[in-house]
Design an enzyme around this catalytic site. Structure first.
Site, PDB file in Angstrom:
ATOM      1  N   HIS A 148       6.515   7.503  12.587  1.00  0.00           N
ATOM      2  CA  HIS A 148       7.305   7.757  11.376  1.00  0.00           C
ATOM      3  C   HIS A 148       7.947   9.132  11.461  1.00  0.00           C
ATOM      4  O   HIS A 148       7.543   9.970  12.266  1.00  0.00           O
ATOM      5  CB  HIS A 148       6.409   7.717  10.130  1.00  0.00           C
ATOM      6  CG  HIS A 148       5.457   8.874  10.078  1.00  0.00           C
ATOM      7  ND1 HIS A 148       4.318   8.922  10.851  1.00  0.00           N
ATOM      8  CD2 HIS A 148       5.486  10.041   9.394  1.00  0.00           C
ATOM      9  CE1 HIS A 148       3.683  10.061  10.637  1.00  0.00           C
ATOM     10  NE2 HIS A 148       4.371  10.765   9.761  1.00  0.00           N
ATOM     11  N   GLU A 179       0.829  -1.219   0.000  1.00  0.00           N
ATOM     12  CA  GLU A 179       0.000   0.000   0.000  1.00  0.00           C
ATOM     13  C   GLU A 179       0.857   1.262   0.000  1.00  0.00           C
ATOM     14  O   GLU A 179       0.335   2.371   0.015  1.00  0.00           O
ATOM     15  CB  GLU A 179      -0.913   0.017   1.242  1.00  0.00           C
ATOM     16  CG  GLU A 179      -1.917  -1.121   1.275  1.00  0.00           C
ATOM     17  CD  GLU A 179      -2.654  -1.190   2.609  1.00  0.00           C
ATOM     18  OE1 GLU A 179      -2.862  -0.145   3.242  1.00  0.00           O
ATOM     19  OE2 GLU A 179      -3.012  -2.313   3.018  1.00  0.00           O
ATOM     20  N   ALA A 188       0.860  15.828  12.119  1.00  0.00           N
ATOM     21  CA  ALA A 188       0.907  14.443  11.643  1.00  0.00           C
ATOM     22  C   ALA A 188      -0.445  14.030  11.050  1.00  0.00           C
ATOM     23  O   ALA A 188      -1.496  14.285  11.645  1.00  0.00           O
ATOM     24  CB  ALA A 188       1.278  13.500  12.781  1.00  0.00           C
ATOM     25  N   GLU A 245       3.341  35.682  15.547  1.00  0.00           N
ATOM     26  CA  GLU A 245       4.530  34.884  15.211  1.00  0.00           C
ATOM     27  C   GLU A 245       4.740  34.848  13.702  1.00  0.00           C
ATOM     28  O   GLU A 245       5.876  34.958  13.221  1.00  0.00           O
ATOM     29  CB  GLU A 245       4.384  33.451  15.743  1.00  0.00           C
ATOM     30  CG  GLU A 245       4.498  33.313  17.256  1.00  0.00           C
ATOM     31  CD  GLU A 245       3.215  33.642  18.003  1.00  0.00           C
ATOM     32  OE1 GLU A 245       2.199  33.994  17.354  1.00  0.00           O
ATOM     33  OE2 GLU A 245       3.224  33.557  19.239  1.00  0.00           O
TER      34      GLU A 245
HETATM   35  P1  AMP Z   1       2.616  13.234   8.483  1.00  0.00           P
HETATM   36  O1  AMP Z   1       1.600  13.956   7.641  1.00  0.00           O
HETATM   37  O2  AMP Z   1       3.576  14.116   9.180  1.00  0.00           O
HETATM   38  O3  AMP Z   1       1.951  12.260   9.411  1.00  0.00           O
HETATM   39  O4  AMP Z   1       3.505  12.378   7.495  1.00  0.00           O
HETATM   40  C1  AMP Z   1       3.007  11.248   6.824  1.00  0.00           C
HETATM   41  C2  AMP Z   1       3.448  11.327   5.402  1.00  0.00           C
HETATM   42  O5  AMP Z   1       3.233  10.055   4.830  1.00  0.00           O
HETATM   43  C3  AMP Z   1       2.689  12.348   4.589  1.00  0.00           C
HETATM   44  O6  AMP Z   1       3.610  13.261   4.035  1.00  0.00           O
HETATM   45  C4  AMP Z   1       1.991  11.490   3.508  1.00  0.00           C
HETATM   46  O7  AMP Z   1       2.054  12.126   2.244  1.00  0.00           O
HETATM   47  C5  AMP Z   1       2.797  10.214   3.509  1.00  0.00           C
HETATM   48  N1  AMP Z   1       2.024   9.016   3.160  1.00  0.00           N
HETATM   49  C6  AMP Z   1       0.744   8.740   3.484  1.00  0.00           C
HETATM   50  N2  AMP Z   1       0.394   7.496   3.047  1.00  0.00           N
HETATM   51  C7  AMP Z   1       1.478   6.986   2.419  1.00  0.00           C
HETATM   52  C8  AMP Z   1       1.773   5.749   1.747  1.00  0.00           C
HETATM   53  N3  AMP Z   1       0.847   4.803   1.646  1.00  0.00           N
HETATM   54  N4  AMP Z   1       3.024   5.568   1.231  1.00  0.00           N
HETATM   55  C9  AMP Z   1       3.949   6.539   1.352  1.00  0.00           C
HETATM   56  N5  AMP Z   1       3.740   7.719   1.965  1.00  0.00           N
HETATM   57  C10 AMP Z   1       2.517   7.961   2.497  1.00  0.00           C
END
Ligand code: AMP
Ligand code: ZN
Ligand code: ZN
Length: 335
Positions: free
Chosen positions: A169, A54, A163, A309
């Protein structure tokens, strides 16, 4: 009493305006990072083990060539920059003054664990060290691409820290320019070095601001912290580039990062947070290295920032760093 402090590292002013009704320990998060309204907690996602199909393509797997992976670096499925665009010609570089460039760059995701319910701070010091070594490996790959000038490593934890995925991650962005905040930080360090002959972070005063110490690192609340309970983890020995870190230092840093995240979690009710690795651009002249000292900034998101800010780049922090450091120093964590 209000106070304006100069942040000499980022070369900006911070307003300290203590919220008189609140004690430092009252700045707790109200909502758990995983619990945002209308977004019920999930138990699996694309970053989980067995869901690899995925995800966007994989770049690094730790350990390599096994289905039993611990860490994966993958391409971002929705990247902010595009790695397939024509690489800007480095000889046709107008000194960063171009008004429009192709949106070339790298945007990777580092999946820190195969397990959906595990947080970074649940991992052992060695396992967190391995995540840091995965950053190092990927930065090393990007350093070989001449058009990539700077790599920003960052982690968003919790919806109000930006996030969109709750699975643990972090992210890496390799950009074809040196961002303005990075230039401002290096210019400030250079100005100080020319005046004093010393590196700002080698000389940083800890005293009442210290939160923790390890063999190779120390952690403090900076004298002019931009937000409440901000923490910096700084290498004791001068080093300009994060990616120079070795295995022993990575485990030591893993232990320090775990300790700081657990302290924030215990004292502030598992707050949303960001961390950023402030390292140096790839192509730096040898005479810049003595004043460029990398560090990690951890910022819990407890109060939000807004118009003032954005307009001024000047933060208003309601908690004095000495008080935040005391609250963080005093909590004991069994690891
Ligand atoms: P965050 O938004 O900080 O939680 O970072 C999560 C990141 O994962 C975002 O930049 C998304 O674009 C990316 N993302 C979401 N789903 C996937 C996926 N299936 N494969 C690779 N990247 C993804
Ligand atoms: Zn997951
Ligand atoms: Zn230094």
């Amino acid at each position: 009493m209000q106070e304006i402090r100069r942040d000499v590292v980022f070369n900006r002013s911070i307003i300290f305006s203590p919220a008189r009704a609140k004690r430092p320990s009252d700045f707790k998060a109200h909502q758990k990072p995983g619990e945002s309204a209308g977004n019920p907690a999930r138990t699996s996602c694309a970053f989980c083990k067995h869901h690899e199909h995925e995800c966007a393509p994989e770049i690094v797997r730790v350990p390599p060539d096994t289905i039993d992976w611990k860490i994966r670096v993958i391409e971002n499925l929705y990247p902010a920059l595009n790695r397939t665009l024509d690489i800007p010609n480095p000889n046709n570089n107008g000194g960063g003054c171009e008004l429009v460039l192709p949106g070339f760059g790298f945007h990777d995701v580092v999946i820190e664990t195969p397990d959906h319910s595990v947080n970074l701070s649940d991992l052992s010091a060695k396992e967190i060290g391995d995540v840091l070594l995965a950053y190092k490996d990927r930065i090393g790959q990007l350093a070989k691409i001449e058009s990539v000038k700077y790599v920003q490593v960052f982690k968003n934890h919790g919806a109000s820290a930006g996030a969109s995925m709750s699975h643990s991650h972090s992210q890496l962005m390799g950009v074809p320019f040196v961002p303005a905040t990075v230039s401002a930080r290096l210019d400030s360090a250079k100005e100080n070095f020319c005046r004093t002959g010393k590196c700002l972070l080698c000389e940083i005063k800890t005293e009442e601001l210290l939160v923790g110490e390890s063999t190779h690192f120390f952690a403090l609340v900076p004298f002019a912290a931009s937000l409440p309970f901000e923490i910096w983890i700084i290498p004791r020995l001068h080093a300009s580039h994060f990616e120079e870190i070795d295995h022993e230092k990575a485990t030591d840093l893993g232990s320090m990062l775990k300790l700081m995240l657990l302290k924030l979690s215990k004292q502030l009710n598992d707050p949303p947070f960001n961390y950023m690795i402030h390292t140096s651009p790839f192509q730096m002249s040898a005479d810049s290295l003595p004043y460029a000292h990398w560090f990690i900034q951890i910022v819990p998101q407890l109060i939000g920032t807004a118009g003032f800010e954005m307009a001024t780049g000047c933060y208003i922090n309601p908690v004095f760093p000495e008080d935040a450091a005391k609250v963080l120093r005093e909590v004991t964590i069994l690891m």
